[in-house]
Scaffold this motif. Structure first.
Motif, PDB file in Angstrom:
ATOM      1  N   ASN A   1       0.824  -1.206   0.000  1.00  0.00           N
ATOM      2  CA  ASN A   1       0.000   0.000   0.000  1.00  0.00           C
ATOM      3  C   ASN A   1       0.859   1.256   0.000  1.00  0.00           C
ATOM      4  O   ASN A   1       1.973   1.259   0.527  1.00  0.00           O
ATOM      5  CB  ASN A   1      -0.898   0.012   1.236  1.00  0.00           C
ATOM      6  N   LEU A   2       0.316   2.313  -0.553  1.00  0.00           N
ATOM      7  CA  LEU A   2       0.955   3.620  -0.513  1.00  0.00           C
ATOM      8  C   LEU A   2      -0.067   4.608   0.037  1.00  0.00           C
ATOM      9  O   LEU A   2      -1.048   4.931  -0.641  1.00  0.00           O
ATOM     10  CB  LEU A   2       1.426   4.053  -1.904  1.00  0.00           C
ATOM     11  N   ARG A   3       0.164   5.042   1.253  1.00  0.00           N
ATOM     12  CA  ARG A   3      -0.707   6.027   1.879  1.00  0.00           C
ATOM     13  C   ARG A   3      -0.159   7.401   1.553  1.00  0.00           C
ATOM     14  O   ARG A   3       1.006   7.700   1.824  1.00  0.00           O
ATOM     15  CB  ARG A   3      -0.743   5.819   3.396  1.00  0.00           C
ATOM     16  N   MET A   4      -1.012   8.250   0.985  1.00  0.00           N
ATOM     17  CA  MET A   4      -0.585   9.575   0.547  1.00  0.00           C
ATOM     18  C   MET A   4      -1.371  10.633   1.302  1.00  0.00           C
ATOM     19  O   MET A   4      -2.597  10.667   1.229  1.00  0.00           O
ATOM     20  CB  MET A   4      -0.814   9.715  -0.956  1.00  0.00           C
ATOM     21  N   ASN A   5      -0.655  11.482   2.030  1.00  0.00           N
ATOM     22  CA  ASN A   5      -1.283  12.545   2.811  1.00  0.00           C
ATOM     23  C   ASN A   5      -0.895  13.910   2.263  1.00  0.00           C
ATOM     24  O   ASN A   5       0.110  14.042   1.550  1.00  0.00           O
ATOM     25  CB  ASN A   5      -0.858  12.450   4.279  1.00  0.00           C
ATOM     26  N   ASN A   6      -1.689  14.902   2.608  1.00  0.00           N
ATOM     27  CA  ASN A   6      -1.413  16.289   2.238  1.00  0.00           C
ATOM     28  C   ASN A   6      -1.117  16.407   0.737  1.00  0.00           C
ATOM     29  O   ASN A   6      -0.110  16.996   0.330  1.00  0.00           O
ATOM     30  CB  ASN A   6      -0.248  16.837   3.061  1.00  0.00           C
ATOM     31  N   LEU A   7      -2.000  15.860  -0.051  1.00  0.00           N
ATOM     32  CA  LEU A   7      -1.802  15.822  -1.500  1.00  0.00           C
ATOM     33  C   LEU A   7      -1.945  17.211  -2.112  1.00  0.00           C
ATOM     34  O   LEU A   7      -2.725  18.043  -1.625  1.00  0.00           O
ATOM     35  CB  LEU A   7      -2.793  14.856  -2.137  1.00  0.00           C
ATOM     36  N   ASN A   8      -1.190  17.452  -3.168  1.00  0.00           N
ATOM     37  CA  ASN A   8      -1.298  18.700  -3.918  1.00  0.00           C
ATOM     38  C   ASN A   8      -1.347  18.387  -5.412  1.00  0.00           C
ATOM     39  O   ASN A   8      -1.181  17.226  -5.824  1.00  0.00           O
ATOM     40  CB  ASN A   8      -0.142  19.649  -3.578  1.00  0.00           C
ATOM     41  N   SER A   9      -1.531  19.410  -6.207  1.00  0.00           N
ATOM     42  CA  SER A   9      -1.740  19.204  -7.637  1.00  0.00           C
ATOM     43  C   SER A   9      -0.545  18.536  -8.314  1.00  0.00           C
ATOM     44  O   SER A   9      -0.702  17.833  -9.320  1.00  0.00           O
ATOM     45  CB  SER A   9      -2.043  20.539  -8.323  1.00  0.00           C
ATOM     46  N   GLU A  10       0.631  18.737  -7.757  1.00  0.00           N
ATOM     47  CA  GLU A  10       1.823  18.117  -8.351  1.00  0.00           C
ATOM     48  C   GLU A  10       1.873  16.604  -8.122  1.00  0.00           C
ATOM     49  O   GLU A  10       2.716  15.927  -8.702  1.00  0.00           O
ATOM     50  CB  GLU A  10       3.081  18.781  -7.803  1.00  0.00           C
ATOM     51  N   ASP A  11       0.992  16.102  -7.289  1.00  0.00           N
ATOM     52  CA  ASP A  11       0.907  14.651  -7.066  1.00  0.00           C
ATOM     53  C   ASP A  11      -0.030  13.977  -8.072  1.00  0.00           C
ATOM     54  O   ASP A  11      -0.141  12.751  -8.078  1.00  0.00           O
ATOM     55  CB  ASP A  11       0.432  14.354  -5.644  1.00  0.00           C
ATOM     56  N   THR A  12      -0.695  14.753  -8.889  1.00  0.00           N
ATOM     57  CA  THR A  12      -1.571  14.186  -9.908  1.00  0.00           C
ATOM     58  C   THR A  12      -0.745  13.379 -10.908  1.00  0.00           C
ATOM     59  O   THR A  12       0.191  13.893 -11.509  1.00  0.00           O
ATOM     60  CB  THR A  12      -2.332  15.290 -10.649  1.00  0.00           C
ATOM     61  N   ALA A  13      -1.083  12.115 -11.061  1.00  0.00           N
ATOM     62  CA  ALA A  13      -0.303  11.226 -11.927  1.00  0.00           C
ATOM     63  C   ALA A  13      -0.978   9.863 -11.986  1.00  0.00           C
ATOM     64  O   ALA A  13      -1.906   9.587 -11.226  1.00  0.00           O
ATOM     65  CB  ALA A  13       1.114  11.066 -11.381  1.00  0.00           C
ATOM     66  N   VAL A  14      -0.476   9.025 -12.874  1.00  0.00           N
ATOM     67  CA  VAL A  14      -0.820   7.610 -12.839  1.00  0.00           C
ATOM     68  C   VAL A  14       0.223   6.928 -11.963  1.00  0.00           C
ATOM     69  O   VAL A  14       1.430   7.083 -12.187  1.00  0.00           O
ATOM     70  CB  VAL A  14      -0.828   6.983 -14.246  1.00  0.00           C
ATOM     71  N   TYR A  15      -0.252   6.205 -10.969  1.00  0.00           N
ATOM     72  CA  TYR A  15       0.640   5.542 -10.022  1.00  0.00           C
ATOM     73  C   TYR A  15       0.746   4.060 -10.381  1.00  0.00           C
ATOM     74  O   TYR A  15      -0.271   3.372 -10.565  1.00  0.00           O
ATOM     75  CB  TYR A  15       0.115   5.727  -8.596  1.00  0.00           C
ATOM     76  N   TYR A  16       1.989   3.594 -10.469  1.00  0.00           N
ATOM     77  CA  TYR A  16       2.274   2.210 -10.826  1.00  0.00           C
ATOM     78  C   TYR A  16       3.061   1.541  -9.705  1.00  0.00           C
ATOM     79  O   TYR A  16       3.907   2.171  -9.070  1.00  0.00           O
ATOM     80  CB  TYR A  16       3.138   2.145 -12.088  1.00  0.00           C
ATOM     81  N   CYS A  17       2.825   0.250  -9.515  1.00  0.00           N
ATOM     82  CA  CYS A  17       3.749  -0.509  -8.681  1.00  0.00           C
ATOM     83  C   CYS A  17       4.604  -1.380  -9.595  1.00  0.00           C
ATOM     84  O   CYS A  17       4.197  -1.751 -10.703  1.00  0.00           O
ATOM     85  CB  CYS A  17       3.034  -1.322  -7.610  1.00  0.00           C
ATOM     86  N   THR A  18       5.798  -1.673  -9.108  1.00  0.00           N
ATOM     87  CA  THR A  18       6.763  -2.384  -9.916  1.00  0.00           C
ATOM     88  C   THR A  18       7.651  -3.243  -9.027  1.00  0.00           C
ATOM     89  O   THR A  18       7.896  -2.911  -7.864  1.00  0.00           O
ATOM     90  CB  THR A  18       7.599  -1.389 -10.745  1.00  0.00           C
ATOM     91  N   THR A  19       8.120  -4.347  -9.577  1.00  0.00           N
ATOM     92  CA  THR A  19       9.021  -5.218  -8.856  1.00  0.00           C
ATOM     93  C   THR A  19       9.943  -5.904  -9.849  1.00  0.00           C
ATOM     94  O   THR A  19       9.875  -5.655 -11.059  1.00  0.00           O
ATOM     95  CB  THR A  19       8.233  -6.255  -8.024  1.00  0.00           C
ATOM     96  N   GLY A  20      10.807  -6.765  -9.341  1.00  0.00           N
ATOM     97  CA  GLY A  20      11.717  -7.480 -10.220  1.00  0.00           C
ATOM     98  C   GLY A  20      12.713  -6.582 -10.908  1.00  0.00           C
ATOM     99  O   GLY A  20      13.028  -6.774 -12.090  1.00  0.00           O
ATOM    100  N   GLY A  21      13.218  -5.586 -10.147  1.00  0.00           N
ATOM    101  CA  GLY A  21      14.185  -4.670 -10.743  1.00  0.00           C
ATOM    102  C   GLY A  21      13.601  -3.896 -11.913  1.00  0.00           C
ATOM    103  O   GLY A  21      14.268  -3.693 -12.929  1.00  0.00           O
ATOM    104  N   LEU A  22      12.355  -3.465 -11.777  1.00  0.00           N
ATOM    105  CA  LEU A  22      11.600  -2.731 -12.801  1.00  0.00           C
ATOM    106  C   LEU A  22      11.194  -3.625 -13.964  1.00  0.00           C
ATOM    107  O   LEU A  22      10.739  -3.134 -15.000  1.00  0.00           O
ATOM    108  CB  LEU A  22      12.379  -1.526 -13.332  1.00  0.00           C
ATOM    109  N   GLY A  23      11.308  -4.931 -13.781  1.00  0.00           N
ATOM    110  CA  GLY A  23      10.927  -5.823 -14.863  1.00  0.00           C
ATOM    111  C   GLY A  23       9.443  -6.070 -14.978  1.00  0.00           C
ATOM    112  O   GLY A  23       8.930  -6.426 -16.043  1.00  0.00           O
ATOM    113  N   TYR A  24       8.719  -5.874 -13.855  1.00  0.00           N
ATOM    114  CA  TYR A  24       7.275  -6.119 -13.841  1.00  0.00           C
ATOM    115  C   TYR A  24       6.553  -4.851 -13.387  1.00  0.00           C
ATOM    116  O   TYR A  24       6.956  -4.217 -12.411  1.00  0.00           O
ATOM    117  CB  TYR A  24       6.933  -7.268 -12.892  1.00  0.00           C
TER     118      TYR A  24
END
Length: 112
Positions: free
Chosen positions: A78-101
């Protein structure tokens, strides 16, 4: 290996949101898992990572506002995000395997 993100949506400035990454094909206790984000028209930004020993690292831009954690029972990160602002607007991805997945991403929009 499969990663499925969820939990994105519209958040007001100053608000909070938790995005989750459901893992399959491996256990979150055996490989580091990271969150990265992409703003349209820009490159990927590494956001946070949690390691096998549960230590964590954060980008300077989110340090003190975001918290990454593991739920071993659900094989989820999980990624808990607090005190969000407009610069946090994005598509959020999770990744593993040394960025392979990578997962398919979940959109977080911070706006009034």
């Amino acid at each position: 290996v499969r990663l499925v993100e969820s939990g994105g949506g519209l958040v007001h400035p100053g608000g909070s949101r938790t995005v989750s990454c459901l893992a399959s094909g491996f256990t979150v206790n055996t490989d580091p898992v990271a969150w990265a984000r992409q703003v349209p028209g820009k490159g990927f930004e590494w956001v946070a990572e949690i390691y096998i020993d549960d230590t964590t690292d954060y980008a300077d831009s989110v340090q003190g506002r975001f918290t990454i954690s593991k739920d071993n029972a659900r094989n989820t990160v999980n990624l808990r995000m607090n005190n969000l602002n407009s610069e946090d607007t994005a598509v959020y991805y999770c990744t593993t395997g040394g960025l392979g997945y990578w997962g398919q991403g979940t959109q977080v929009t911070v706006a009034s």
